[in-house]
Design a protein around this motif. Structure first.
Motif, PDB file in Angstrom:
ATOM      1  N   GLN A 113       0.814  -1.219   0.000  1.00 23.01           N
ATOM      2  CA  GLN A 113       0.000   0.000   0.000  1.00 23.01           C
ATOM      3  C   GLN A 113       0.845   1.264   0.000  1.00 23.01           C
ATOM      4  O   GLN A 113       0.563   2.217  -0.724  1.00 23.01           O
ATOM      5  N   ALA A 114       1.915   1.263   0.793  1.00 28.00           N
ATOM      6  CA  ALA A 114       2.684   2.487   0.987  1.00 28.00           C
ATOM      7  C   ALA A 114       3.806   2.657  -0.026  1.00 28.00           C
ATOM      8  O   ALA A 114       4.229   3.776  -0.297  1.00 28.00           O
ATOM      9  N   GLY A 115       4.323   1.555  -0.560  1.00 30.32           N
ATOM     10  CA  GLY A 115       5.465   1.633  -1.444  1.00 30.32           C
ATOM     11  C   GLY A 115       6.727   1.157  -0.744  1.00 30.32           C
ATOM     12  O   GLY A 115       6.703   0.725   0.410  1.00 30.32           O
ATOM     13  N   ALA A 116       7.852   1.261  -1.450  1.00 33.65           N
ATOM     14  CA  ALA A 116       9.122   0.737  -0.966  1.00 33.65           C
ATOM     15  C   ALA A 116       9.964   1.824  -0.329  1.00 33.65           C
ATOM     16  O   ALA A 116       9.647   3.016  -0.392  1.00 33.65           O
ATOM     17  N   CYS A 117      11.084   1.419   0.255  1.00 35.72           N
ATOM     18  CA  CYS A 117      12.036   2.365   0.840  1.00 35.72           C
ATOM     19  C   CYS A 117      12.399   3.450  -0.161  1.00 35.72           C
ATOM     20  O   CYS A 117      12.399   4.648   0.174  1.00 35.72           O
ATOM     21  N   ARG A 118      12.711   3.083  -1.379  1.00 37.06           N
ATOM     22  CA  ARG A 118      13.163   4.041  -2.385  1.00 37.06           C
ATOM     23  C   ARG A 118      12.112   5.110  -2.679  1.00 37.06           C
ATOM     24  O   ARG A 118      12.452   6.219  -3.121  1.00 37.06           O
ATOM     25  N   ASP A 119      10.825   4.799  -2.449  1.00 34.80           N
ATOM     26  CA  ASP A 119       9.758   5.753  -2.738  1.00 34.80           C
ATOM     27  C   ASP A 119       9.704   6.893  -1.720  1.00 34.80           C
ATOM     28  O   ASP A 119       9.062   7.919  -1.980  1.00 34.80           O
ATOM     29  N   ALA A 193      -8.150 -14.765  -2.085  1.00 34.27           N
ATOM     30  CA  ALA A 193      -8.738 -13.900  -1.067  1.00 34.27           C
ATOM     31  C   ALA A 193      -7.917 -12.623  -0.892  1.00 34.27           C
ATOM     32  O   ALA A 193      -8.468 -11.514  -0.804  1.00 34.27           O
ATOM     33  N   LEU A 194      -6.597 -12.765  -0.843  1.00 33.85           N
ATOM     34  CA  LEU A 194      -5.728 -11.603  -0.683  1.00 33.85           C
ATOM     35  C   LEU A 194      -5.825 -10.664  -1.881  1.00 33.85           C
ATOM     36  O   LEU A 194      -5.847  -9.437  -1.725  1.00 33.85           O
ATOM     37  N   SER A 195      -5.900 -11.238  -3.072  1.00 34.99           N
ATOM     38  CA  SER A 195      -6.029 -10.406  -4.277  1.00 34.99           C
ATOM     39  C   SER A 195      -7.347  -9.645  -4.276  1.00 34.99           C
ATOM     40  O   SER A 195      -7.393  -8.473  -4.676  1.00 34.99           O
ATOM     41  N   MET A 196      -8.400 -10.295  -3.805  1.00 34.44           N
ATOM     42  CA  MET A 196      -9.688  -9.624  -3.718  1.00 34.44           C
ATOM     43  C   MET A 196      -9.629  -8.474  -2.713  1.00 34.44           C
ATOM     44  O   MET A 196     -10.164  -7.382  -2.953  1.00 34.44           O
ATOM     45  N   ALA A 197      -8.947  -8.709  -1.594  1.00 34.78           N
ATOM     46  CA  ALA A 197      -8.833  -7.665  -0.581  1.00 34.78           C
ATOM     47  C   ALA A 197      -8.005  -6.487  -1.093  1.00 34.78           C
ATOM     48  O   ALA A 197      -8.384  -5.319  -0.919  1.00 34.78           O
ATOM     49  N   ILE A 198      -6.874  -6.787  -1.730  1.00 35.99           N
ATOM     50  CA  ILE A 198      -6.013  -5.731  -2.258  1.00 35.99           C
ATOM     51  C   ILE A 198      -6.726  -4.930  -3.336  1.00 35.99           C
ATOM     52  O   ILE A 198      -6.544  -3.718  -3.471  1.00 35.99           O
ATOM     53  N   GLY A 199      -7.559  -5.598  -4.121  1.00 32.54           N
ATOM     54  CA  GLY A 199      -8.277  -4.925  -5.200  1.00 32.54           C
ATOM     55  C   GLY A 199      -9.501  -4.159  -4.740  1.00 32.54           C
ATOM     56  O   GLY A 199     -10.125  -3.472  -5.553  1.00 32.54           O
ATOM     57  N   SER A 200      -9.847  -4.257  -3.476  1.00 33.45           N
ATOM     58  CA  SER A 200     -11.006  -3.545  -2.943  1.00 33.45           C
ATOM     59  C   SER A 200     -10.634  -2.092  -2.651  1.00 33.45           C
ATOM     60  O   SER A 200      -9.454  -1.732  -2.644  1.00 33.45           O
ATOM     61  N   PRO A 201     -11.632  -1.236  -2.376  1.00 31.61           N
ATOM     62  CA  PRO A 201     -11.336   0.163  -2.060  1.00 31.61           C
ATOM     63  C   PRO A 201     -11.041   0.402  -0.587  1.00 31.61           C
ATOM     64  O   PRO A 201     -11.071   1.552  -0.135  1.00 31.61           O
ATOM     65  N   PHE A 202     -10.717  -0.653   0.185  1.00 30.63           N
ATOM     66  CA  PHE A 202     -10.657  -0.522   1.639  1.00 30.63           C
ATOM     67  C   PHE A 202      -9.241  -0.358   2.194  1.00 30.63           C
ATOM     68  O   PHE A 202      -9.005  -0.551   3.373  1.00 30.63           O
ATOM     69  N   GLU A 203      -8.295  -0.009   1.340  1.00 28.85           N
ATOM     70  CA  GLU A 203      -6.944   0.410   1.739  1.00 28.85           C
ATOM     71  C   GLU A 203      -6.263  -0.617   2.648  1.00 28.85           C
ATOM     72  O   GLU A 203      -5.910  -0.332   3.790  1.00 28.85           O
ATOM     73  N   VAL A 204      -6.034  -1.783   2.114  1.00 29.28           N
ATOM     74  CA  VAL A 204      -5.330  -2.841   2.826  1.00 29.28           C
ATOM     75  C   VAL A 204      -3.840  -2.498   2.897  1.00 29.28           C
ATOM     76  O   VAL A 204      -3.230  -2.118   1.896  1.00 29.28           O
TER      77      VAL A 204
END
Length: 375
Positions: A113-119, A193-204
Protein backbone atom coordinates in the motif's frame (compact mmCIF):
# COMPACT_ATOMS: atom_id res chain seq x y z
CA UNK A 1 38.57 1.20 8.35
CA UNK A 2 35.93 3.15 10.26
CA UNK A 3 35.83 6.81 9.13
CA UNK A 4 34.25 9.28 11.54
CA UNK A 5 33.02 11.79 8.97
CA UNK A 6 32.34 12.16 5.28
CA UNK A 7 35.75 13.67 4.48
CA UNK A 8 37.51 10.72 6.08
CA UNK A 9 35.26 8.34 4.14
CA UNK A 10 36.18 10.08 0.88
CA UNK A 11 39.88 9.85 1.74
CA UNK A 12 39.57 6.17 2.64
CA UNK A 13 38.02 5.37 -0.73
CA UNK A 14 40.34 7.62 -2.74
CA UNK A 15 43.46 6.06 -1.21
CA UNK A 16 42.25 2.45 -1.29
CA UNK A 17 44.73 0.26 -3.17
CA UNK A 18 42.35 -2.65 -3.69
CA UNK A 19 38.83 -3.91 -3.17
CA UNK A 20 36.82 -2.70 -0.18
CA UNK A 21 33.95 -4.53 1.51
CA UNK A 22 31.41 -2.02 2.78
CA UNK A 23 29.55 -2.87 5.98
CA UNK A 24 26.99 -1.13 8.15
CA UNK A 25 25.64 -2.80 11.26
CA UNK A 26 26.73 -6.28 10.17
CA UNK A 27 23.20 -7.69 10.26
CA UNK A 28 22.58 -8.49 6.61
CA UNK A 29 25.40 -10.32 4.77
CA UNK A 30 23.35 -10.66 1.59
CA UNK A 31 25.14 -10.99 -1.73
CA UNK A 32 28.01 -12.95 -3.18
CA UNK A 33 31.06 -13.14 -0.88
CA UNK A 34 33.37 -10.11 -1.21
CA UNK A 35 37.09 -10.20 -0.43
CA UNK A 36 38.69 -6.89 0.49
CA UNK A 37 39.49 -4.41 3.23
CA UNK A 38 36.49 -3.77 5.45
CA UNK A 39 35.09 -0.23 5.27
CA UNK A 40 32.53 0.49 7.99
CA UNK A 41 29.89 3.23 7.89
CA UNK A 42 29.11 3.04 11.62
CA UNK A 43 31.15 6.15 12.38
CA UNK A 44 28.76 8.26 10.24
CA UNK A 45 25.98 8.21 12.79
CA UNK A 46 23.40 10.61 14.14
CA UNK A 47 20.25 12.47 13.12
CA UNK A 48 21.26 15.83 11.66
CA UNK A 49 17.77 17.14 10.91
CA UNK A 50 14.29 16.14 11.98
CA UNK A 51 11.34 18.39 11.20
CA UNK A 52 8.10 16.67 12.25
CA UNK A 53 6.04 19.46 10.72
CA UNK A 54 7.69 18.91 7.34
CA UNK A 55 7.64 15.11 7.69
CA UNK A 56 11.38 15.01 6.98
CA UNK A 57 14.31 13.29 8.67
CA UNK A 58 18.01 13.31 7.71
CA UNK A 59 20.63 11.05 9.26
CA UNK A 60 24.10 9.62 8.78
CA UNK A 61 24.17 6.30 6.97
CA UNK A 62 25.56 4.50 10.03
CA UNK A 63 22.73 5.60 12.31
CA UNK A 64 21.02 2.61 13.93
CA UNK A 65 17.53 2.02 12.56
CA UNK A 66 16.26 1.75 16.15
CA UNK A 67 17.44 5.32 16.81
CA UNK A 68 15.56 6.58 13.76
CA UNK A 69 12.37 4.74 14.73
CA UNK A 70 12.56 5.93 18.34
CA UNK A 71 12.93 9.57 17.28
CA UNK A 72 9.96 9.27 14.93
CA UNK A 73 7.81 7.44 17.49
CA UNK A 74 8.37 10.24 20.01
CA UNK A 75 6.48 12.52 17.59
CA UNK A 76 3.97 9.83 16.59
CA UNK A 77 5.54 9.33 13.16
CA UNK A 78 7.04 6.36 11.33
CA UNK A 79 8.97 5.13 8.32
CA UNK A 80 6.11 4.16 5.98
CA UNK A 81 7.79 1.14 4.35
CA UNK A 82 8.16 -1.02 7.51
CA UNK A 83 11.76 -2.30 7.07
CA UNK A 84 12.34 -5.87 8.20
CA UNK A 85 14.93 -7.02 10.72
CA UNK A 86 17.10 -9.75 9.14
CA UNK A 87 18.91 -10.82 12.31
CA UNK A 88 16.59 -13.67 13.29
CA UNK A 89 16.49 -15.04 9.75
CA UNK A 90 20.25 -14.83 9.18
CA UNK A 91 21.37 -15.58 12.72
CA UNK A 92 23.43 -12.37 12.92
CA UNK A 93 24.06 -9.85 15.67
CA UNK A 94 24.81 -6.16 15.41
CA UNK A 95 22.20 -3.52 14.72
CA UNK A 96 20.52 -2.54 11.43
CA UNK A 97 21.53 0.88 10.12
CA UNK A 98 19.50 3.27 8.03
CA UNK A 99 22.19 3.22 5.33
CA UNK A 100 21.94 -0.56 5.13
CA UNK A 101 18.18 -0.27 4.74
CA UNK A 102 18.66 2.06 1.77
CA UNK A 103 21.51 0.06 0.23
CA UNK A 104 19.29 -3.04 0.10
CA UNK A 105 15.99 -1.15 -0.45
CA UNK A 106 14.55 -3.09 2.51
CA UNK A 107 10.75 -2.92 2.54
CA UNK A 108 8.21 -4.87 4.60
CA UNK A 109 4.54 -5.94 4.39
CA UNK A 110 3.25 -2.38 4.09
CA UNK A 111 4.84 -2.06 0.66
CA UNK A 112 1.62 -3.30 -0.96
CA UNK A 113 0.00 0.00 0.00
CA UNK A 114 2.68 2.49 0.99
CA UNK A 115 5.47 1.63 -1.44
CA UNK A 116 9.12 0.74 -0.97
CA UNK A 117 12.04 2.37 0.84
CA UNK A 118 13.16 4.04 -2.39
CA UNK A 119 9.76 5.75 -2.74
CA UNK A 120 10.35 7.77 0.47
CA UNK A 121 14.05 8.48 -0.04
CA UNK A 122 14.35 12.13 -1.07
CA UNK A 123 18.08 12.80 -0.78
CA UNK A 124 21.45 11.07 -0.48
CA UNK A 125 25.09 11.94 0.00
CA UNK A 126 27.64 9.32 -0.97
CA UNK A 127 31.27 8.76 -1.93
CA UNK A 128 31.79 7.25 -5.38
CA UNK A 129 34.59 4.88 -6.40
CA UNK A 130 36.95 7.79 -7.14
CA UNK A 131 36.60 9.14 -3.61
CA UNK A 132 34.42 12.05 -4.76
CA UNK A 133 31.63 13.27 -2.47
CA UNK A 134 28.33 13.43 -4.37
CA UNK A 135 25.03 14.97 -3.28
CA UNK A 136 21.73 14.26 -5.01
CA UNK A 137 18.16 15.15 -4.12
CA UNK A 138 17.49 17.32 -1.11
CA UNK A 139 16.01 17.58 2.34
CA UNK A 140 12.51 18.44 1.16
CA UNK A 141 10.41 16.94 -1.65
CA UNK A 142 10.54 20.01 -3.92
CA UNK A 143 14.35 19.82 -4.14
CA UNK A 144 14.39 16.44 -5.93
CA UNK A 145 15.31 17.55 -9.47
CA UNK A 146 17.69 16.52 -12.24
CA UNK A 147 19.07 12.99 -12.53
CA UNK A 148 17.39 10.82 -9.90
CA UNK A 149 20.49 9.19 -8.44
CA UNK A 150 18.57 8.89 -5.17
CA UNK A 151 16.48 6.03 -6.53
CA UNK A 152 19.51 4.51 -8.26
CA UNK A 153 21.41 4.23 -4.98
CA UNK A 154 18.50 2.41 -3.29
CA UNK A 155 19.10 -1.30 -3.78
CA UNK A 156 22.63 -0.90 -5.23
CA UNK A 157 24.23 -2.69 -2.24
CA UNK A 158 27.17 -0.32 -2.07
CA UNK A 159 28.39 -1.15 -5.57
CA UNK A 160 27.89 2.39 -6.91
CA UNK A 161 28.95 4.41 -3.89
CA UNK A 162 29.32 4.44 -0.11
CA UNK A 163 26.30 6.16 1.42
CA UNK A 164 27.16 8.81 4.00
CA UNK A 165 23.80 10.54 4.58
CA UNK A 166 20.17 9.82 3.69
CA UNK A 167 17.00 11.94 3.82
CA UNK A 168 13.47 10.58 4.05
CA UNK A 169 9.91 11.68 3.87
CA UNK A 170 8.05 10.13 6.82
CA UNK A 171 4.37 9.76 7.70
CA UNK A 172 2.18 10.06 10.82
CA UNK A 173 1.75 6.89 12.83
CA UNK A 174 -1.52 4.97 12.63
CA UNK A 175 -4.25 5.38 15.23
CA UNK A 176 -5.70 1.87 15.05
CA UNK A 177 -4.90 -1.45 13.39
CA UNK A 178 -7.40 -4.13 12.41
CA UNK A 179 -6.34 -7.63 11.38
CA UNK A 180 -8.70 -10.00 9.56
CA UNK A 181 -7.87 -13.70 9.73
CA UNK A 182 -9.16 -16.63 7.72
CA UNK A 183 -8.08 -20.08 8.86
CA UNK A 184 -7.55 -23.23 6.84
CA UNK A 185 -7.27 -21.90 3.28
CA UNK A 186 -5.12 -23.60 0.67
CA UNK A 187 -2.38 -21.51 -0.90
CA UNK A 188 -4.45 -20.91 -4.04
CA UNK A 189 -7.57 -19.95 -2.08
CA UNK A 190 -5.55 -17.65 0.15
CA UNK A 191 -4.00 -15.77 -2.77
CA UNK A 192 -7.43 -15.33 -4.34
CA UNK A 193 -8.74 -13.90 -1.07
CA UNK A 194 -5.73 -11.60 -0.68
CA UNK A 195 -6.03 -10.41 -4.28
CA UNK A 196 -9.69 -9.62 -3.72
CA UNK A 197 -8.83 -7.67 -0.58
CA UNK A 198 -6.01 -5.73 -2.26
CA UNK A 199 -8.28 -4.92 -5.20
CA UNK A 200 -11.01 -3.54 -2.94
CA UNK A 201 -11.34 0.16 -2.06
CA UNK A 202 -10.66 -0.52 1.64
CA UNK A 203 -6.94 0.41 1.74
CA UNK A 204 -5.33 -2.84 2.83
CA UNK A 205 -1.80 -2.31 4.25
CA UNK A 206 -0.82 -5.95 4.72
CA UNK A 207 -1.77 -9.17 2.92
CA UNK A 208 -0.01 -12.38 3.91
CA UNK A 209 -0.54 -16.14 4.05
CA UNK A 210 1.28 -18.62 6.26
CA UNK A 211 0.66 -22.24 5.16
CA UNK A 212 1.91 -23.18 8.62
CA UNK A 213 0.81 -20.52 11.08
CA UNK A 214 1.78 -20.13 14.75
CA UNK A 215 -0.73 -22.85 15.72
CA UNK A 216 0.49 -25.21 12.98
CA UNK A 217 -2.45 -24.55 10.65
CA UNK A 218 -2.81 -22.26 7.61
CA UNK A 219 -3.72 -18.67 8.38
CA UNK A 220 -4.42 -15.83 5.96
CA UNK A 221 -4.03 -12.30 7.36
CA UNK A 222 -5.19 -8.93 6.07
CA UNK A 223 -4.31 -5.65 7.77
CA UNK A 224 -6.22 -2.36 7.78
CA UNK A 225 -4.88 0.79 9.45
CA UNK A 226 -6.23 4.25 10.20
CA UNK A 227 -8.62 5.98 12.56
CA UNK A 228 -10.63 3.65 14.77
CA UNK A 229 -14.03 4.35 13.20
CA UNK A 230 -12.62 3.97 9.71
CA UNK A 231 -10.89 0.69 10.58
CA UNK A 232 -14.12 -0.68 12.04
CA UNK A 233 -16.12 0.30 8.96
CA UNK A 234 -13.61 -1.07 6.44
CA UNK A 235 -13.14 -4.28 8.43
CA UNK A 236 -16.86 -5.03 8.28
CA UNK A 237 -16.97 -4.29 4.57
CA UNK A 238 -14.02 -6.61 3.94
CA UNK A 239 -15.54 -9.30 6.15
CA UNK A 240 -18.66 -9.24 3.97
CA UNK A 241 -16.59 -9.24 0.78
CA UNK A 242 -14.59 -12.30 1.87
CA UNK A 243 -17.33 -14.34 3.50
CA UNK A 244 -17.24 -16.86 0.65
CA UNK A 245 -13.81 -18.00 1.89
CA UNK A 246 -15.12 -19.05 5.31
CA UNK A 247 -15.26 -17.49 8.76
CA UNK A 248 -13.44 -14.18 8.88
CA UNK A 249 -12.18 -13.16 12.32
CA UNK A 250 -11.33 -9.55 13.05
CA UNK A 251 -9.23 -8.21 15.93
CA UNK A 252 -7.86 -4.83 16.91
CA UNK A 253 -5.62 -5.74 19.84
CA UNK A 254 -2.46 -3.69 19.17
CA UNK A 255 -0.08 -6.11 20.89
CA UNK A 256 -1.34 -9.18 19.02
CA UNK A 257 -1.46 -7.33 15.72
CA UNK A 258 2.08 -5.96 16.09
CA UNK A 259 3.41 -9.40 17.00
CA UNK A 260 1.70 -11.13 14.07
CA UNK A 261 2.95 -8.65 11.49
CA UNK A 262 6.46 -8.61 12.93
CA UNK A 263 6.50 -12.38 12.35
CA UNK A 264 5.49 -11.85 8.73
CA UNK A 265 7.90 -8.95 8.23
CA UNK A 266 10.89 -10.81 9.69
CA UNK A 267 9.93 -14.25 8.31
CA UNK A 268 9.92 -15.73 11.81
CA UNK A 269 8.83 -19.14 10.46
CA UNK A 270 12.41 -19.72 9.27
CA UNK A 271 14.28 -18.48 12.33
CA UNK A 272 16.65 -21.06 13.74
CA UNK A 273 16.11 -23.56 10.91
CA UNK A 274 18.78 -25.17 8.75
CA UNK A 275 17.63 -24.78 5.14
CA UNK A 276 18.61 -22.18 2.56
CA UNK A 277 16.17 -19.26 2.27
CA UNK A 278 15.26 -17.71 -1.07
CA UNK A 279 13.19 -14.61 -1.80
CA UNK A 280 10.99 -14.88 -4.90
CA UNK A 281 9.37 -11.85 -6.49
CA UNK A 282 6.54 -13.01 -8.77
CA UNK A 283 3.18 -12.08 -10.19
CA UNK A 284 0.82 -12.60 -7.21
CA UNK A 285 -1.57 -14.85 -9.07
CA UNK A 286 1.31 -17.14 -10.09
CA UNK A 287 2.60 -17.56 -6.54
CA UNK A 288 0.94 -20.86 -5.55
CA UNK A 289 1.85 -22.57 -8.84
CA UNK A 290 5.46 -21.40 -8.58
CA UNK A 291 5.72 -22.49 -4.95
CA UNK A 292 4.33 -25.91 -5.87
CA UNK A 293 7.21 -26.38 -8.33
CA UNK A 294 9.63 -26.20 -5.40
CA UNK A 295 8.51 -29.70 -4.41
CA UNK A 296 7.71 -29.48 -0.71
CA UNK A 297 9.59 -26.32 0.18
CA UNK A 298 8.35 -24.41 3.21
CA UNK A 299 6.94 -21.06 2.12
CA UNK A 300 5.52 -17.80 3.46
CA UNK A 301 3.53 -15.49 1.19
CA UNK A 302 3.58 -11.70 1.55
CA UNK A 303 2.44 -8.82 -0.70
CA UNK A 304 -0.76 -10.73 -1.56
CA UNK A 305 1.33 -13.59 -2.99
CA UNK A 306 3.76 -11.42 -4.95
CA UNK A 307 6.57 -12.12 -2.48
CA UNK A 308 7.40 -15.72 -1.58
CA UNK A 309 9.90 -16.65 1.10
CA UNK A 310 10.97 -20.24 0.49
CA UNK A 311 13.11 -22.53 2.63
CA UNK A 312 14.73 -25.39 0.70
CA UNK A 313 17.41 -28.02 1.43
CA UNK A 314 20.92 -26.61 1.53
CA UNK A 315 22.56 -26.19 -1.86
CA UNK A 316 19.29 -26.39 -3.85
CA UNK A 317 19.31 -24.52 -7.16
CA UNK A 318 15.88 -22.91 -7.00
CA UNK A 319 16.29 -21.16 -10.35
CA UNK A 320 16.87 -24.49 -12.07
CA UNK A 321 13.67 -25.86 -10.56
CA UNK A 322 11.77 -22.78 -11.73
CA UNK A 323 13.32 -22.58 -15.19
CA UNK A 324 11.35 -20.20 -17.35
CA UNK A 325 9.35 -18.56 -14.56
CA UNK A 326 8.49 -14.87 -14.69
CA UNK A 327 10.11 -13.28 -11.69
CA UNK A 328 13.28 -12.95 -9.65
CA UNK A 329 14.84 -15.47 -7.27
CA UNK A 330 17.36 -14.12 -4.75
CA UNK A 331 19.37 -16.08 -2.21
CA UNK A 332 18.95 -14.60 1.25
CA UNK A 333 20.44 -17.33 3.45
CA UNK A 334 22.90 -19.96 2.23
CA UNK A 335 26.54 -20.94 2.49
CA UNK A 336 29.26 -18.92 0.77
CA UNK A 337 29.82 -21.90 -1.52
CA UNK A 338 26.17 -21.93 -2.63
CA UNK A 339 26.14 -18.16 -3.21
CA UNK A 340 29.34 -18.36 -5.25
CA UNK A 341 28.13 -21.33 -7.28
CA UNK A 342 24.61 -20.08 -8.02
CA UNK A 343 24.95 -16.32 -7.67
CA UNK A 344 22.91 -14.46 -5.08
CA UNK A 345 20.88 -12.36 -7.50
CA UNK A 346 18.76 -13.27 -10.51
CA UNK A 347 20.95 -13.08 -13.65
CA UNK A 348 20.09 -10.07 -15.79
CA UNK A 349 19.23 -10.23 -19.50
CA UNK A 350 22.22 -9.32 -21.65
CA UNK A 351 20.95 -5.84 -22.57
CA UNK A 352 20.22 -4.92 -18.96
CA UNK A 353 23.52 -6.41 -17.78
CA UNK A 354 25.34 -4.16 -20.25
CA UNK A 355 23.59 -1.09 -18.84
CA UNK A 356 24.42 -2.18 -15.30
CA UNK A 357 28.09 -2.69 -16.18
CA UNK A 358 28.20 0.73 -17.83
CA UNK A 359 26.74 2.41 -14.73
CA UNK A 360 29.24 0.70 -12.44
CA UNK A 361 32.10 1.73 -14.71
CA UNK A 362 31.00 5.37 -14.38
CA UNK A 363 30.38 5.34 -10.63
CA UNK A 364 33.28 3.07 -9.71
CA UNK A 365 35.84 3.05 -12.54
CA UNK A 366 38.45 1.16 -10.47
CA UNK A 367 35.94 -1.57 -9.56
CA UNK A 368 36.76 -1.46 -5.84
CA UNK A 369 33.33 -1.05 -4.20
CA UNK A 370 31.92 -4.44 -3.12
CA UNK A 371 33.25 -6.05 -6.33
CA UNK A 372 31.34 -9.14 -7.39
CA UNK A 373 28.68 -8.80 -4.69
CA UNK A 374 25.85 -8.50 -7.22
CA UNK A 375 27.51 -10.36 -10.13
Amino acid sequence: MRPNDEAQMAEAVATATGAVRITGGGTRPVGNPVTGAVLETGGLSGISLYEPGSLTIVAGAGTPLAEIEAALAADNQRLPFEPMDHRGLLGTGGHPTIGGVVAANVSGPRRVQAGACRDYLIGVRYVDGRGTIVKNGGRVMKNVTGYDLVKLMAGSYGTLGVLTEVAFKVLPNVDCTGVLRINGLSDAEAVRALSMAIGSPFEVTGAAHLPVGPDGHPVTMIRIEGFEASVAYRSEKLRALLQGFGDVECGTDPVTGAKDWAQVRDVAAFHGTDGDVWRLSVKPGDGPQIAARLDGAKVVYDWAGGLIWAEVPQGTDVRARLAGFNGHATIIRASAETKTRLGTFQPEPAALAAITAGLRAQFDPRGILNPGLMA
